[in-house]
Design a protein around this motif. Sequence first.
Motif, PDB file in Angstrom:
ATOM      1  N   ASP A  60       0.791  -1.177  -0.015  1.00 16.91           N
ATOM      2  CA  ASP A  60      -0.028  -0.106   0.002  1.00 16.91           C
ATOM      3  C   ASP A  60       0.661   1.459   0.229  1.00 16.91           C
ATOM      4  O   ASP A  60       0.272   2.398   0.299  1.00 16.91           O
ATOM      5  CB  ASP A  60      -1.028   0.066   1.357  1.00 16.91           C
ATOM      6  CG  ASP A  60      -1.950  -1.033   1.061  1.00 16.91           C
ATOM      7  OD1 ASP A  60      -2.347  -1.583  -0.071  1.00 16.91           O
ATOM      8  OD2 ASP A  60      -2.380  -1.424   2.033  1.00 16.91           O
ATOM      9  N   SER A  61       2.040   1.059  -0.080  1.00 16.09           N
ATOM     10  CA  SER A  61       2.948   2.104  -0.402  1.00 16.09           C
ATOM     11  C   SER A  61       2.514   2.870  -1.550  1.00 16.09           C
ATOM     12  O   SER A  61       2.181   2.412  -2.511  1.00 16.09           O
ATOM     13  CB  SER A  61       4.578   2.102  -0.567  1.00 16.09           C
ATOM     14  OG  SER A  61       5.161   3.145  -0.686  1.00 16.09           O
ATOM     15  N   THR A  62       2.518   4.421  -1.642  1.00 15.05           N
ATOM     16  CA  THR A  62       2.439   5.102  -2.671  1.00 15.05           C
ATOM     17  C   THR A  62       3.626   5.843  -3.236  1.00 15.05           C
ATOM     18  O   THR A  62       4.337   6.236  -2.377  1.00 15.05           O
ATOM     19  CB  THR A  62       1.273   6.114  -2.601  1.00 15.05           C
ATOM     20  OG1 THR A  62       1.380   7.297  -1.419  1.00 15.05           O
ATOM     21  CG2 THR A  62      -0.075   5.330  -2.246  1.00 15.05           C
ATOM     22  N   LYS A  76       0.290   2.753  -6.599  1.00 10.52           N
ATOM     23  CA  LYS A  76       0.405   2.305  -5.303  1.00 10.52           C
ATOM     24  C   LYS A  76       0.850   0.907  -5.304  1.00 10.52           C
ATOM     25  O   LYS A  76       0.556   0.203  -6.245  1.00 10.52           O
ATOM     26  CB  LYS A  76      -1.144   2.117  -4.956  1.00 10.52           C
ATOM     27  CG  LYS A  76      -1.238   1.312  -3.618  1.00 10.52           C
ATOM     28  CD  LYS A  76      -2.714   1.453  -3.229  1.00 10.52           C
ATOM     29  CE  LYS A  76      -3.434   0.090  -2.452  1.00 10.52           C
ATOM     30  NZ  LYS A  76      -4.763   0.278  -1.975  1.00 10.52           N
ATOM     31  N   VAL A  78       0.931  -2.882  -4.795  1.00  9.05           N
ATOM     32  CA  VAL A  78      -0.300  -3.805  -4.143  1.00  9.05           C
ATOM     33  C   VAL A  78       0.363  -5.137  -3.779  1.00  9.05           C
ATOM     34  O   VAL A  78      -0.344  -5.857  -3.337  1.00  9.05           O
ATOM     35  CB  VAL A  78      -1.325  -3.888  -5.346  1.00  9.05           C
ATOM     36  CG1 VAL A  78      -2.242  -2.441  -5.293  1.00  9.05           C
ATOM     37  CG2 VAL A  78      -0.969  -4.286  -6.562  1.00  9.05           C
ATOM     38  N   TYR A  89       2.042  -3.040  -9.262  1.00 10.47           N
ATOM     39  CA  TYR A  89       1.424  -1.869  -8.567  1.00 10.47           C
ATOM     40  C   TYR A  89       0.274  -1.271  -9.611  1.00 10.47           C
ATOM     41  O   TYR A  89      -0.008  -1.891 -10.713  1.00 10.47           O
ATOM     42  CB  TYR A  89       2.691  -0.710  -8.721  1.00 10.47           C
ATOM     43  CG  TYR A  89       3.245  -0.428 -10.079  1.00 10.47           C
ATOM     44  CD1 TYR A  89       2.761   0.587 -10.969  1.00 10.47           C
ATOM     45  CD2 TYR A  89       4.147  -1.375 -10.805  1.00 10.47           C
ATOM     46  CE1 TYR A  89       3.092   0.715 -12.254  1.00 10.47           C
ATOM     47  CE2 TYR A  89       4.550  -1.139 -11.999  1.00 10.47           C
ATOM     48  CZ  TYR A  89       3.976  -0.142 -12.804  1.00 10.47           C
ATOM     49  OH  TYR A  89       4.477   0.310 -14.223  1.00 10.47           O
TER      50      TYR A  89
END
Length: 165
Positions: A60-62, A76, A78, A89
């Motif tokens: 969930d890092s953007t 993001k 995923v 992503y």
Amino acid sequence: MSLLPAMALAHGPSRQKLDKQIEINAPVDKVWAIISDFCGIKDWNPDVTACESDKGNELDSTRTITLSNGQKMKEKLVKYTADGFSYQYMLLEPNIEAFPINTHGATITVKAGDGGKTVVEWKGAFYRSFPGPNPPPELSDEAATKALSEFYLKGLEQIKKLAES
């Protein structure tokens, strides 16, 4: 009277797919080290001039990438599998000035090839940004496919160059 022809003409964009690969004369670990950082794309894709990330390689890092034309894309993470040499992503915020797409999901995988070589595969799926059946040429499936293909290929060529040097 048949409704099929009218229905066929009325539908919007179809899902498009890309699958680009490159063989690299370097071991998997060396190639993975080049691309394993989700925000490291700025180091291996010539079309990316900057990247900001909130949580690195955590799920969930953007990341917000800045392209060479000054446009930004927000994506993001995923899925991230370090031992599988792969991450996936998705596009969070479309920017048709960057790419004429509305959605985009992609997976980058590094795998062993023949003779100690490595294969990097970048697969993606997307929908063009124009929702109707008759897009202008710059917003067509062909334009979106061409833009993303060039982006993928420039990145793959740079990964090869970095890994083989």
